[in-house]
Write a protein that holds these residues in place. Structure first.
Motif, PDB file in Angstrom:
ATOM      1  N   LEU A 156     -21.757  66.017  17.752  1.00 45.33           N
ATOM      2  CA  LEU A 156     -20.229  66.458  17.899  1.00 45.33           C
ATOM      3  C   LEU A 156     -20.191  68.321  17.583  1.00 45.33           C
ATOM      4  O   LEU A 156     -19.405  69.137  18.171  1.00 45.33           O
ATOM      5  N   ASN A 157     -20.699  68.479  15.960  1.00 48.71           N
ATOM      6  CA  ASN A 157     -20.417  69.623  15.518  1.00 48.71           C
ATOM      7  C   ASN A 157     -21.897  70.627  16.392  1.00 48.71           C
ATOM      8  O   ASN A 157     -21.443  71.783  15.846  1.00 48.71           O
ATOM      9  N   HIS A 158     -21.970  70.470  17.116  1.00 50.41           N
ATOM     10  CA  HIS A 158     -22.586  70.642  18.107  1.00 50.41           C
ATOM     11  C   HIS A 158     -22.667  71.423  19.579  1.00 50.41           C
ATOM     12  O   HIS A 158     -23.234  71.829  20.337  1.00 50.41           O
ATOM     13  N   ASN A 159     -21.124  70.167  19.682  1.00 51.02           N
ATOM     14  CA  ASN A 159     -20.707  70.665  21.459  1.00 51.02           C
ATOM     15  C   ASN A 159     -19.563  71.091  22.002  1.00 51.02           C
ATOM     16  O   ASN A 159     -19.356  70.754  22.284  1.00 51.02           O
ATOM     17  N   THR A 166     -26.463  79.276  23.215  1.00 52.53           N
ATOM     18  CA  THR A 166     -27.518  80.368  21.938  1.00 52.53           C
ATOM     19  C   THR A 166     -27.851  79.479  20.598  1.00 52.53           C
ATOM     20  O   THR A 166     -29.304  78.839  20.237  1.00 52.53           O
ATOM     21  N   LEU A 167     -26.737  78.115  21.231  1.00 54.14           N
ATOM     22  CA  LEU A 167     -27.471  77.179  20.015  1.00 54.14           C
ATOM     23  C   LEU A 167     -28.262  76.436  20.625  1.00 54.14           C
ATOM     24  O   LEU A 167     -28.846  75.392  20.016  1.00 54.14           O
ATOM     25  N   ARG A 168     -28.486  76.071  21.605  1.00 52.26           N
ATOM     26  CA  ARG A 168     -28.749  75.213  22.270  1.00 52.26           C
ATOM     27  C   ARG A 168     -30.583  75.957  22.454  1.00 52.26           C
ATOM     28  O   ARG A 168     -31.853  75.219  22.068  1.00 52.26           O
ATOM     29  N   ILE A 176     -35.138  69.821  19.009  1.00 57.75           N
ATOM     30  CA  ILE A 176     -34.518  69.196  19.402  1.00 57.75           C
ATOM     31  C   ILE A 176     -34.032  69.286  21.337  1.00 57.75           C
ATOM     32  O   ILE A 176     -33.532  70.361  21.388  1.00 57.75           O
ATOM     33  N   THR A 177     -34.603  68.695  21.509  1.00 56.53           N
ATOM     34  CA  THR A 177     -34.406  68.531  23.470  1.00 56.53           C
ATOM     35  C   THR A 177     -33.830  67.159  23.906  1.00 56.53           C
ATOM     36  O   THR A 177     -33.691  68.028  24.886  1.00 56.53           O
ATOM     37  N   GLY A 178     -33.110  66.598  23.563  1.00 56.51           N
ATOM     38  CA  GLY A 178     -32.476  65.667  23.384  1.00 56.51           C
ATOM     39  C   GLY A 178     -31.364  64.653  22.561  1.00 56.51           C
ATOM     40  O   GLY A 178     -31.706  65.200  22.121  1.00 56.51           O
ATOM     41  N   GLY A 185     -26.544  68.920  20.755  1.00 58.83           N
ATOM     42  CA  GLY A 185     -25.502  69.273  21.433  1.00 58.83           C
ATOM     43  C   GLY A 185     -25.053  68.469  22.896  1.00 58.83           C
ATOM     44  O   GLY A 185     -24.209  69.527  22.850  1.00 58.83           O
ATOM     45  N   GLY A 186     -25.555  68.272  23.408  1.00 56.41           N
ATOM     46  CA  GLY A 186     -25.091  67.271  24.503  1.00 56.41           C
ATOM     47  C   GLY A 186     -25.840  68.497  26.421  1.00 56.41           C
ATOM     48  O   GLY A 186     -26.111  69.004  25.469  1.00 56.41           O
ATOM     49  N   PRO A 187     -24.927  66.962  26.607  1.00 55.12           N
ATOM     50  CA  PRO A 187     -25.726  68.467  27.928  1.00 55.12           C
ATOM     51  C   PRO A 187     -25.077  69.711  29.021  1.00 55.12           C
ATOM     52  O   PRO A 187     -25.280  70.430  29.353  1.00 55.12           O
TER      53      PRO A 187
END
Ligand SMILES: [Zn+2]
Length: 305
Positions: A156-159, A166-168, A176-178, A185-187
């Motif tokens: 949630l703290n990447h969403n 940038t974070l993705r 971290i790919t999924g 960070g979610g879709p």
């Protein structure tokens, strides 16, 4: 006023025991209004207290964004508990009288933003109902108690939409790919009901500052991008002076996509991340009294300043 902690604070919570304790606190003071900001992925209510005068812009305190950091939910409930006691008895916290504090001021206290992740960290995939199989696959033999994400494997703290792209890229560089236990960070930004619930609170109330509680490190983060107000550093230094925590700048994937980042970028008002305690997550429950002792004045100041 030194006293032993109530039994609720002596062992790790469950969402059920947490909810029951929240309802008990609510009944102790007419100044407390218990509401739900929405529901988690698995339908658990996202409880929050509104305390104080309706017309006053609130300070927002958010705990347990990361499942394994459930000690932050207990910290915020202990604060709510102490406020309720002080309101019943014209008492004080850290030398500050509580009842007058709420004249012309208000507080929103959301102790557990990620109840599904908390349950996974404490009780494993079996707590995830219809998603138990998926959660089990995402844990892949790692220790479940370090689970940080929600039940869909989104951190949630990447969403939040603050440098999310940038974070993705940073997530992918870190492998971290999924969906998984941490850092995905979610879709897309605001893809999760929990982050949408926080946005809903910030839209419904003129929230004047946000404090997001994580563990661990005894650190205070206050900066994000060009809209960071100067007041943010001043208040961070005040919190630091009262708690002994260090004022810090984030590094790596902790530097985008978080609640405080989005709040600062969106509103230009102060937002903070407080990393409570020291050691390895999940912090043992025995750290709670020490964390409370260091932070109770800071929590009071977060309403006052
Ligand atoms: Zn965290």
């Amino acid at each position: 006023m030194a006293h032993a902690l109530a039994p609720f604070y002596l062992s790790p919570p469950s969402f059920q025991s947490l909810s029951q304790h929240i309802r008990e606190i609510d009944q102790r003071s007419p100044l407390f209004q218990l509401r739900s900001a929405g529901e988690s992925v698995l339908g658990r209510p996202l409880w929050y207290f509104f305390v104080g005068e309706d017309s006053a812009p609130p300070t927002l305190l958010v705990g347990c964004t990361h499942g394994s950091e459930w000690i932050t939910a207990l910290l915020l409930l202990l604060f709510a508990d102490s406020l309720a006691s002080a309101l019943e008895n014209q008492g004080e916290i850290a030398g500050i009288c509580v009842e007058p504090l709420f004249h012309g001021r208000s507080l929103i206290l959301l102790p557990c933003l990620n109840p599904d992740g908390m349950e996974i960290a404490l009780y494993g995939p079996g707590s995830s109902g219809e998603l138990a199989g998926q959660v089990d696959a995402m844990i892949q033999g790692n220790p479940g108690q370090v689970w940080q994400a929600n039940a869909r494997g989104v951190d949630l703290n990447h969403n939040f939409p603050a440098g999310w792209e940038t974070l993705r890229e940073m997530e992918i560089r870190e492998g971290i790919t999924g969906p998984g236990p941490t850092r995905f960070g979610g879709p897309h930004p605001f893809s999760e009901p929990e982050t949408l619930a926080v946005r809903g609170i910030c839209e419904a109330f003129a929230v004047r500052q946000v404090l997001a509680f994580h563990s661990q490190g005894e650190e205070i983060y206050w900066r994000y991008g060009g809209r960071t107000p100067g007041r943010g550093l001043m208040v961070a230094r005040l919190f630091s002076a009262s708690s002994g925590y260090r004022v810090c700048d984030p590094v790596g994937t902790a530097s985008h996509g978080g609640l405080k980042d989005w709040f600062i970028q969106e509103t230009g008002r102060p937002g903070f991340t407080l990393e409570v305690g020291r050691g390895k997550n999940p912090l043992p429950i025995g750290q709670l009294p020490g964390i409370w002792t260091k932070l109770k004045e800071t929590l009071m100041l977060s309403i006052l300043v």
